[in-house]
Design an enzyme around this catalytic site. Structure first.
Site, PDB file in Angstrom:
ATOM      1  CG  ASP A 324      -1.935   1.148   1.419  1.00 54.91           C
ATOM      2  OD1 ASP A 324      -2.974   1.107   0.530  1.00 54.91           O
ATOM      3  OD2 ASP A 324      -1.782   2.012   2.200  1.00 54.91           O
ATOM      4  CD  GLU A 353      -2.224   1.996  -3.404  1.00 56.22           C
ATOM      5  OE1 GLU A 353      -3.513   2.276  -3.941  1.00 56.22           O
ATOM      6  OE2 GLU A 353      -1.883   2.254  -2.213  1.00 56.22           O
TER       7      GLU A 353
END
Ligand code: CA
Length: 627
Positions: A324, A353
């Site tokens: 994340d 990400e």
């Protein structure tokens, strides 16, 4: 002499994961702090309750001794299984708050105290024989993202243990995933997080779980008994074991970039400030948008991250990690994580990400941002480029190529070959259009093309996902899109009720055609190596775009595939317009099989009369294999 010197030089630093090492005769403790003046462990009989030092029956306080490398240790005799502990440190004239330590591996309900358990007793039957499902080719990856509640809370899920780890040991969901043909299941956070009160699970509250408390313990809310520290561990392992037996690998969504809060979490309590980045004025930096950002560039937080992923890969047999807000971490940490996982199993997946919520307090060129993906071999990044090209950007309501806006054509072509300037290799380019963030696909098409008929919207849905599944990048699907899920226009459902987030299994009948299309397109990808050549050089060699004068039409071939694919040529035509387009086909002399046409797909082939021209229906893909 040389060998002696080498041993001395490589003397190992203690492991952060060894904070508590249990054996029936003694338990050893070791905690790192570079600032403490004293440290102590407090051992309790109860999970929670009176923490008064005056109550000698309830608490035993053990002073820790500072040793090498700023690790503070103690060994306590006797069998401590079933007891709980916290750690606290003394500095600047006062004792800090207690915490379970940063590497607690078992905890009490809501993770307030660490638990001392015998890990050997947490293994389900047959765990010693559990194996990662075979993955003969590094490109054999179709990831399906889901949340344990989304996937199984529906009354129509056919599941008994709804919303629990054990749900994914039951026949119906495993059979569904196997039949769909995906290879990896990515589960939204399943480590211990803070937003759900584990003492009131009957309230059935929902949260995605991006608020870490104890990084190395499964979340209690997904267990059948969060008050039993071993239960969540055993049940998480049972889930992983069952998925492995169904041939599916498990990807964990990891959130090392921030914690639920600072002083409520062990990272903030054990060594104040060290594990976080600070602004120049001493306040906590906030690249996560959640109030803080961790400091992977600090040696001991980097070490913590590396050890933590390896711990999950070894103890829980986790097969992959989705990072994340990976752009908050630095590139060197991601490279070290990759190297450490390679020692366990090089097929363990890593991607994330490549961005942050706000600017992190660290030099941009050192961060694991998408732009620098090529500097982190075999660490992938989500391609917002192919996403925005296909369905439009989440920052507006414009259409994309698949919904009638040709502006994204050039970016889409780059996404199809998987090597835009940032990805070193095509498999580092995670091809996707939707995930848990932003609108789900049906809602995205709804906000940008509301006046179209449902039939047209389903065409757009299929076309967009077709581009993902024929892209040379790594395929990633958001669970439930194949069932035309809607979140009723909610583009951030992180704490929406189950009624918004659940996958509607009743749609399996109503949208059987859409579901079958996804299933067939996954089968087509898996059957044809030509759609996943695996390296940039091969893509350059075999993929050829054919010029068209229509901005809404893309035609390309993957050719000269002898020795790579059973087909010798694959032809892909993508029509992002509302018109039927009649296209010239490249010369095909062999036997041709039509794999996709006019919103239908079949890996074994559709009825097809070969011709030198072919129609491509509105908002649809035509795919031909020549043998
Ligand atoms: Ca929790």
């Amino acid at each position: 002499m040389l060998s002696v010197a080498l041993v001395a030089c490589t003397a190992k630093q203690p492991k952060m994961e060894d904070e508590c090492l249990y054996s029936p005769s003694k338990t050893q403790f070791a905690f790192w702090s570079n600032v403490a003046e004293q440290m102590e462990v407090r051992i309790y009989n109860d999970a929670n309750g009176d923490t008064s030092l005056n109550d000698a029956n309830d608490v035993q306080t053990v002073a820790l001794t500072k040793g090498d490398n700023d690790f503070w240790t103690a060994s306590v005799k006797g069998d401590l299984a079933g007891k709980y502990y916290t750690v606290r440190s003394f500095q600047n004239g006062e004792w800090g708050l207690e915490s379970p330590g940063i590497f607690a591996k078992a905890v009490s309900i809501n993770g307030q105290r660490a638990a001392i358990i015998d890990f050997a007793k947490t293994n389900p039957e047959g765990w010693e024989n559990d194996k990662r499902p075979a993955m003969p080719d590094k490109t054999d990856i179709v990831v399906y993202e889901t949340h344990l509640r989304d996937f199984t809370m529906s009354p129509n899920s056919g599941v008994v243990n709804k919303g629990k780890f054990l749900a994914l040991t039951e026949e119906a969901p495993l059979a569904y995933l196997s039949d769909l043909g995906i290879t990896h299941l990515q589960i939204l956070p399943m480590f211990d997080y803070g937003s759900i009160d584990e003492t009131t699970l009957e309230n059935n509250r929902y949260n995605w779980g991006y608020d870490p408390v104890n990084y190395n313990v499964p979340e209690g809310g997904y267990s059948t008994d969060p008050a039993d520290p071993a239960c969540r561990i055993r049940e998480a392992k049972q889930m992983i074991q069952a998925l492995h037996q169904a041939g599916i690998r498990v990807v964990m969504d990891v959130v090392y970039n921030h914690t639920y809060d600072v002083m409520g979490c062990a990272l903030g309590r054990v060594v104040p400030q060290y594990f976080y980045r600070l602004n120049e004025d001493g306040t906590y930096a906030n690249g996560s948008g959640c109030g803080n950002e961790t400091a992977s560039d600090h040696e001991m937080y980097r070490k913590f991250m590396v050890e933590s992923v390896c711990y999950w890969a070894r103890e829980y047999h986790i097969d992959g990690f989705r990072f994340d807000l990976m752009g908050i971490h630095d590139q060197e940490t991601m490279r070290q994580i990759r190297a450490a996982l390679d020692e366990i199993d090089p097929t363990i997946l890593t991607y994330g990400e490549g961005w942050a919520a706000m600017a992190p307090a660290y030099p941009y060129e050192e961060l694991a941002m998408k732009q620098w993906t090529y500097k982190m071999p075999r660490v992938g990044a989500f391609s917002d480029d192919i996403r925005n090209a296909l369905i439009g950007s989440p920052f507006d309501h414009e259409r994309g190529f698949a919904s009638g806006n040709p502006d994204g054509k050039a970016a889409l072509c780059l996404g199809l070959v998987g090597y835009p300037e940032w990805a070193g290799e095509p498999m580092q380019h995670v091809s996707y259009i939707t995930c848990h963030d932003n609108y789900c696909l049906r809602d995205r098409i709804e906000v940008s093309a509301s006046k179209e008929t449902e039939e047209t919207k389903i065409r757009m849905n299929k076309l967009a996902q077709t581009a993902v599944l024929v892209s040379q990048g790594m395929s990633f699907l958001y669970g439930g899109e194949e069932l035309f899920r809607t979140k009723r226009g909610i583009d951030n459902s992180y704490q929406s009720p189950d009624s918004i987030n659940i996958i509607p299994w009743e749609n399996l009948e109503k949208y059987a055609d859409l579901h079958d299309y996804y299933r067939q397109m996954i089968a087509i990808r898996r059957a044809h190596k030509g759609f996943r050549l695996g390296c940039a050089e091969a893509v350059q060699q075999h993929v050829q775009f054919i010029e068209t004068d229509n901005e809404s039409l893309i035609i390309y071939t993957v050719n000269n595939l002898e020795g790579i694919d059973e087909a010798k040529t694959l032809v892909v035509l993508l029509n992002g317009s509302a018109e039927t387009l009649t296209c010239d086909l490249p010369e095909l002399t062999g036997d041709c099989v039509l794999l996709a046409y006019d919103g239908q797909a079949n890996a074994d082939g559709l009825d097809f009369a070969p011709n030198d021209k072919i129609d491509v229906a509105p908002y649809s893909a035509t795919i031909i294999a020549e043998y």
